[in-house]
Design an enzyme around this catalytic site. Structure first.
Site, short mmCIF file in Angstrom:
data_model
loop_
_atom_site.label_atom_id
_atom_site.label_comp_id
_atom_site.label_asym_id
_atom_site.label_seq_id
_atom_site.Cartn_x
_atom_site.Cartn_y
_atom_site.Cartn_z
N ARG A 58 -24.55 -9.81 -1.97
CA ARG A 58 -24.74 -9.42 -1.01
C ARG A 58 -24.39 -10.12 0.89
O ARG A 58 -24.42 -9.41 1.37
CB ARG A 58 -26.30 -9.61 -0.82
CG ARG A 58 -27.00 -9.07 -2.16
CD ARG A 58 -28.03 -9.48 -3.21
NE ARG A 58 -27.13 -10.84 -3.74
CZ ARG A 58 -26.88 -10.27 -4.89
NH1 ARG A 58 -27.60 -8.94 -5.41
NH2 ARG A 58 -26.24 -10.99 -5.62
N THR A 59 -25.05 -11.42 0.93
CA THR A 59 -24.31 -12.27 2.19
C THR A 59 -23.19 -11.51 2.68
O THR A 59 -23.21 -10.82 4.02
CB THR A 59 -24.32 -13.51 2.00
OG1 THR A 59 -25.79 -13.63 1.15
CG2 THR A 59 -25.02 -14.24 3.52
N LYS A 86 -4.49 -25.92 -0.43
CA LYS A 86 -3.89 -26.98 -0.16
C LYS A 86 -3.87 -28.05 0.64
O LYS A 86 -3.07 -28.31 1.01
CB LYS A 86 -2.46 -26.33 0.95
CG LYS A 86 -1.70 -25.07 0.91
CD LYS A 86 -0.86 -24.02 1.80
CE LYS A 86 -0.72 -23.39 0.98
NZ LYS A 86 0.07 -22.53 2.54
N ARG A 108 -20.59 -19.64 4.50
CA ARG A 108 -21.07 -20.28 2.87
C ARG A 108 -20.35 -21.17 2.76
O ARG A 108 -18.81 -20.98 2.41
CB ARG A 108 -21.28 -18.89 2.26
CG ARG A 108 -21.36 -19.48 1.04
CD ARG A 108 -22.23 -18.49 -0.17
NE ARG A 108 -23.52 -18.20 0.63
CZ ARG A 108 -24.29 -17.41 -0.16
NH1 ARG A 108 -23.77 -17.13 -1.40
NH2 ARG A 108 -24.83 -16.30 0.48
N HIS A 136 -31.06 -21.17 3.66
CA HIS A 136 -30.27 -20.09 4.17
C HIS A 136 -30.71 -19.12 5.12
O HIS A 136 -31.50 -18.21 4.77
CB HIS A 136 -30.21 -18.98 2.85
CG HIS A 136 -29.18 -18.32 2.40
ND1 HIS A 136 -28.95 -17.27 3.68
CD2 HIS A 136 -28.74 -17.03 0.87
CE1 HIS A 136 -27.92 -16.35 3.26
NE2 HIS A 136 -28.14 -16.64 1.75
N1 CP Z 1 -29.10 -13.75 -1.39
C1 CP Z 1 -27.89 -14.20 -1.80
O1 CP Z 1 -27.84 -15.16 -1.12
O2 CP Z 1 -27.12 -13.36 -2.22
P1 CP Z 1 -25.49 -13.40 -2.51
O3 CP Z 1 -25.06 -15.14 -3.54
O4 CP Z 1 -24.76 -12.03 -3.37
O5 CP Z 1 -25.07 -13.52 -1.17
#
Ligand code: CP
Length: 306
Positions: A58-59, A86, A108, A136
């Site tokens: 999603r993100t 590396k 992320r 998040h």
């Molecule tokens: N909600 C969410 O962070 O989903 P993903 O891990 O798929 O990005």
């Protein structure tokens, strides 16, 4: 209009006015996503780099779509395709990306604090797309956007967040966001999954799910994060599901118009029954849809575009 900050690393650092600015800006970008041609030139000439050290559906897709709908140039990096494998450090990699005139880096990372470290080390804007157990922020913003879109008022809203709160960055960002906006947050789960500090963040702790769900307006279910747990925190998945799974019967304990949310990915039949995930109260896919508009708003506001 812009956020008077370089980065978006946490909800903890935002004030309610900044949260409202992002939600109101997302309103107009939601309209763009409903058009035949889903594109505006707001970020033309800007470069957005998606830097993902953990899996994401999603993100990552949502940030990519958001940046493209704003006409930015987008580069996607993952751990396996970067020189991190590396031995290059996160900061060195990011400085090299910055040297190619990246305006915004979306990160992320499995380590809590990685986004903050990066934000201090580079001049580009940094957006935290999830850092370990920490935060998040765009997930909480899209959750708030979805509640507001469903005509719910934050002040006095009763929200139960259920599951593995100890390992959940989504829970932390949502507790900050909802309490800042005046909602009442109930943190629900087994004692092994509820960290002691949650009551200091303003959440009321419940170990009994049926008690916690009585009269709530929103139930936000969390995924069991088996990949982040060390030793088992409950005897069996079946036991967890029996005590903390959201079934149609349990949903009846909530307010009659209660909404069911989940950040995804969902474990069907574990934390949420399939008929609830796909049922009338579920806004799970609305959350995903709204993620694009909210991320467009964040990219736009951080870019300093006017
Ligand atoms: N909600 C969410 O962070 O989903 P993903 O891990 O798929 O990005």
């Amino acid at each position: 209009m812009s956020l008077k900050r370089k980065d978006l690393v946490s909800i903890a650092s935002l004030d309610p006015d900044e949260i409202m600015l992002i939600l109101e800006t997302a309103d107009s970008f939601k309209e763009v996503s409903g058009r035949e041609i889903k594109k505006v030139p707001a970020l033309r000439g800007k470069t957005v780099v998606n830097f993902f050290f953990e899996p994401s559906t999603r993100t990552r897709t949502s940030f990519e779509l958001a940046a493209k709908r704003l006409s930015a140039d987008v580069i996607n990096f993952s751990t396996s395709s970067s020189s991190v494998v590396k031995g290059e450090t996160l900061l060195d990699t990011a400085r090299n990306i910055e040297a190619m005139q990246a305006d915004i880096i979306v990160l992320r990372h499995p380590a809590a604090g990685a986004a903050e470290t990066l934000a201090r080390g580079v001049k580009s804007s940094v957006i935290n797309a999830g850092d370990g157990w920490h935060e998040h922020p765009t997930q909480a913003l899209l959750d708030l956007f979805t509640l507001r879109e469903k005509k719910l008022t934050f002040k006095g809203l009763r929200v139960a967040i259920v599951g593995d709160l100890a390992h959940s960055r989504v829970a932390r960002s949502n507790i900050y966001a909802l309490t800042k906006m005046g909602a009442e947050v109930r943190a629900v789960g087994p004692p092994t999954m509820i960290p002691a500090f949650l009551d200091r963040l303003g959440a009321r702790v419940y170990y009994n799910m049926d008690e916690a769900l009585r009269g709530v307006d929103v139930i936000l279910m969390l995924r069991l994060q088996l990949e982040r747990q060390g030793p088992a925190l409950f005897p069996t998945i079946r036991e967890y599901s029996r005590l903390y799974g959201l079934t149609s019967e349990r949903l009846k304990l909530a307010d009659s118009g209660a909404l069911v949310m989940h950040p995804g990915p969902i474990n069907r039949g574990v934390e949420i029954a399939p008929e609830v995930a796909d049922g009338f109260a579920s806004v799970i896919l609305d959350q995903v849809t709204n993620g694009v508009a909210v991320r467009m708003a964040v990219l736009y506001l951080l870019s300093g575009a006017s």
